[in-house]
Design a protein around this motif. Structure first.
Motif, PDB file in Angstrom:
ATOM      1  N   ARG A 194      80.601 142.475  99.023  1.00  0.00           N
ATOM      2  CA  ARG A 194      81.694 142.030  98.141  1.00  0.00           C
ATOM      3  C   ARG A 194      81.175 140.909  97.243  1.00  0.00           C
ATOM      4  N   GLN A 195      81.865 140.708  96.141  1.00  0.00           N
ATOM      5  CA  GLN A 195      81.436 139.709  95.174  1.00  0.00           C
ATOM      6  C   GLN A 195      82.370 138.489  95.224  1.00  0.00           C
ATOM      7  N   TYR A 196      81.793 137.294  95.180  1.00  0.00           N
ATOM      8  CA  TYR A 196      82.618 136.086  95.109  1.00  0.00           C
ATOM      9  C   TYR A 196      82.026 135.131  94.078  1.00  0.00           C
ATOM     10  N   SER A 197      82.892 134.676  93.174  1.00  0.00           N
ATOM     11  CA  SER A 197      82.442 133.866  92.030  1.00  0.00           C
ATOM     12  C   SER A 197      82.260 132.411  92.430  1.00  0.00           C
ATOM     13  N   THR A 245      84.967 130.495  96.125  1.00  0.00           N
ATOM     14  CA  THR A 245      86.324 130.360  96.648  1.00  0.00           C
ATOM     15  C   THR A 245      86.942 131.746  96.793  1.00  0.00           C
ATOM     16  N   ILE A 246      87.515 131.980  97.956  1.00  0.00           N
ATOM     17  CA  ILE A 246      87.946 133.327  98.342  1.00  0.00           C
ATOM     18  C   ILE A 246      89.426 133.303  98.710  1.00  0.00           C
ATOM     19  N   LYS A 247      90.143 134.303  98.207  1.00  0.00           N
ATOM     20  CA  LYS A 247      91.551 134.428  98.602  1.00  0.00           C
ATOM     21  C   LYS A 247      91.683 135.655  99.480  1.00  0.00           C
ATOM     22  N   VAL A 283      92.976 138.896 100.845  1.00  0.00           N
ATOM     23  CA  VAL A 283      93.793 139.987 100.317  1.00  0.00           C
ATOM     24  C   VAL A 283      94.477 140.649 101.506  1.00  0.00           C
ATOM     25  N   GLY A 305      92.757 143.237 103.548  1.00  0.00           N
ATOM     26  CA  GLY A 305      91.393 143.296 103.008  1.00  0.00           C
ATOM     27  C   GLY A 305      90.345 143.055 104.090  1.00  0.00           C
ATOM     28  N   LEU A 306      89.301 143.847 104.072  1.00  0.00           N
ATOM     29  CA  LEU A 306      88.275 143.800 105.116  1.00  0.00           C
ATOM     30  C   LEU A 306      87.450 142.510 105.037  1.00  0.00           C
ATOM     31  N   ALA A 307      86.790 142.297 103.895  1.00  0.00           N
ATOM     32  CA  ALA A 307      85.822 141.204 103.798  1.00  0.00           C
ATOM     33  C   ALA A 307      86.483 139.833 103.675  1.00  0.00           C
ATOM     34  N   SER A 308      87.524 139.742 102.848  1.00  0.00           N
ATOM     35  CA  SER A 308      88.126 138.418 102.609  1.00  0.00           C
ATOM     36  C   SER A 308      88.708 137.864 103.911  1.00  0.00           C
ATOM     37  N   PHE A 345      88.380 141.574  88.896  1.00  0.00           N
ATOM     38  CA  PHE A 345      87.998 141.501  90.312  1.00  0.00           C
ATOM     39  C   PHE A 345      88.182 142.860  90.982  1.00  0.00           C
ATOM     40  N   THR A 346      89.076 143.669  90.438  1.00  0.00           N
ATOM     41  CA  THR A 346      89.261 145.009  90.986  1.00  0.00           C
ATOM     42  C   THR A 346      88.982 146.004  89.878  1.00  0.00           C
TER      43      THR A 346
END
Ligand code: FAD
Ligand code: FES
Length: 346
Positions: free
Chosen positions: A50-53, A67-69, A71, A74-77, A240-241
């Motif tokens: 997964r990508q995180y900015s 920084t991650i929100k 979901v 959601g699997l990874a977040s 993001f999607t």
């Protein structure tokens, strides 16, 4: 290229968003504000990418941070939020992404963010304000409620620090105005008239626009600004999607291409690729699990170097100009066009 880095700190931003501050490892390399890292996670024995900015700015001496929100479902977040702690290590790529900016003399910038879309914009904003003392930034930030505003305190601080150069306007769609009036908050959804006001005020300065958030917000922003006459080259968008992957074509012949990829898992791999579909799809169909994530030319996880032959990328949101010049291509959007194709990782 993958590298292992230590998580120095986990900062809770809101009830469902958190920042991972990473070790300032030379292996990550330098990054531009707005770029992202691919995270390679081992979840129940499967590799999930997964990508995180970056939300940090190296220009003001901050250590790298994303920084991650979370979901819903959601699997990874959720895995990252629930399982990772300070001191743990994660596998990440080197920085990627074209949603960034270089620094100039003076400009007027409009940023439009929704939810976690603030992340790359926060990094860019801190960098622009620090690097360009005469530039001015306006942020229109959409959230459901005040509790869901990521970086609320940081944005308040920046507005004070860069008084007159940063203006933040919050739009809260699921909260009523309280008894105390808040100058910088509107209790409704962002609408096209908000853009009209901005464009009317700053039209002469030919503003540059950066947008990141849910699809509906990005569509509204792009359409409104285009209708108001802002040219496409002034508007930059980060999704993001995705929209469902790169479509196959039916106009090529039934010809196939012989593909050889060097340095994959220590050796070369060869397969035949259909010219009507991206190379990645042919590889996966042949049971060869080449690295990939989004399949929508956004993340850069499927990047390889073209050594010989011809390949046409239908879309590219991941590779910057310098990587294109060095011959990098994306396999998830790259259609083979020659009889043979030689590619290489690294
Ligand atoms: C270039 C790029 C940069 C990104 N930067 C960030 C970032 O800085 N911070 C961040 O939190 N995320 C960011 N993302 C999104 C992130 O990579 C993941 O897609 C997101 O965390 C969801 O992954 P997941 O495994 O938790 O959900 P999945 O298991 O993949 O998805 C579960 C469900 O949620 C939906 N969904 C997936 N992503 C989203 C989303 N973002 N919003 C709403 N619904 C969604 C899916 O359609 C699916 O139904 C970025 C994505 C890209 C392509
Ligand atoms: S898999 Fe994400 S860019 Fe190709």
């Amino acid at each position: 290229m993958k590298t292992r880095v230590k998580i120095e700190k986990v900062i809770r931003e809101t009830s469902d968003a958190f920042t991972l501050v990473l070790e300032n490892a030379p292996s990550i390399g330098s990054y531009l504000p707005g770029q992202f890292l691919n995270f390679f996670l081992d979840i129940n024995g499967e590799e999930v990418v997964r990508q995180y900015s970056f939300s940090s700015s190296a220009l003001i001496g901050e250590p790298p941070a994303v920084t991650i929100k979370k979901v819903a479902g959601g699997l990874a977040s959720n895995f990252l939020g629930e399982h990772l702690r300070a001191g743990d290590e994660v596998s990440v790529s080197t920085p990627s992404g074209r949603f960034t900016t270089t620094y100039g003399e003076r400009r007027r910038v409009l940023m439009v963010a929704g939810g976690s879309g603030i992340t790359p914009l926060y990094s860019m904003m801190k960098s622009i304000l620090a690097r360009e003392p005469e530039s001015q930034v306006t942020l229109l930030y959409a959230n459901r409620s005040s509790e869901s505003i990521i970086f609320k305190a940081g944005l308040d601080y920046l507005e004070q620090k860069y008084h007159g150069r940063l203006e933040v306007k919050h739009f809260l769609s699921a909260e009523d105005a309280g008894p105390e009036k808040q100058e910088n908050t509107v209790f409704r959804k962002l609408n096209r008239f908000d853009f009209q006001k901005y464009v009317d005020a700053y039209w002469k300065e030919s503003p540059e626009v950066f947008i990141c958030g849910p699809d509906s917000l990005m569509d509204l922003s792009v359409v409104s600004l285009s209708d108001l006459g802002l040219s496409d080259d002034r508007i930059r968008v980060e999704a993001f999607t995705g929209t469902g992957g790169v479509e196959n074509t039916n106009d090529a012949s039934e010809a196939c291409t012989q593909v050889e990829i060097r340095d994959f898992n220590g050796g070369p791999v060869a397969f035949r690729a259909d010219r009507n579909q991206p190379v990645l799809k042919s590889a996966l169909d042949a049971g060869i699990r080449l690295p990939h994530s989004c399949k929508e030319s956004m993340c850069g996880a499927c990047k390889v170097k073209l050594i010989s032959g011809q390949l046409h990328m239908k879309t590219n949101y991941a590779l910057p100009d310098d990587e294109l010049e060095q011959g990098y291509v994306l396999l998830c959007s790259g259609f083979p066009q020659s009889e043979k194709l030689a590619l290489q990782y690294g």
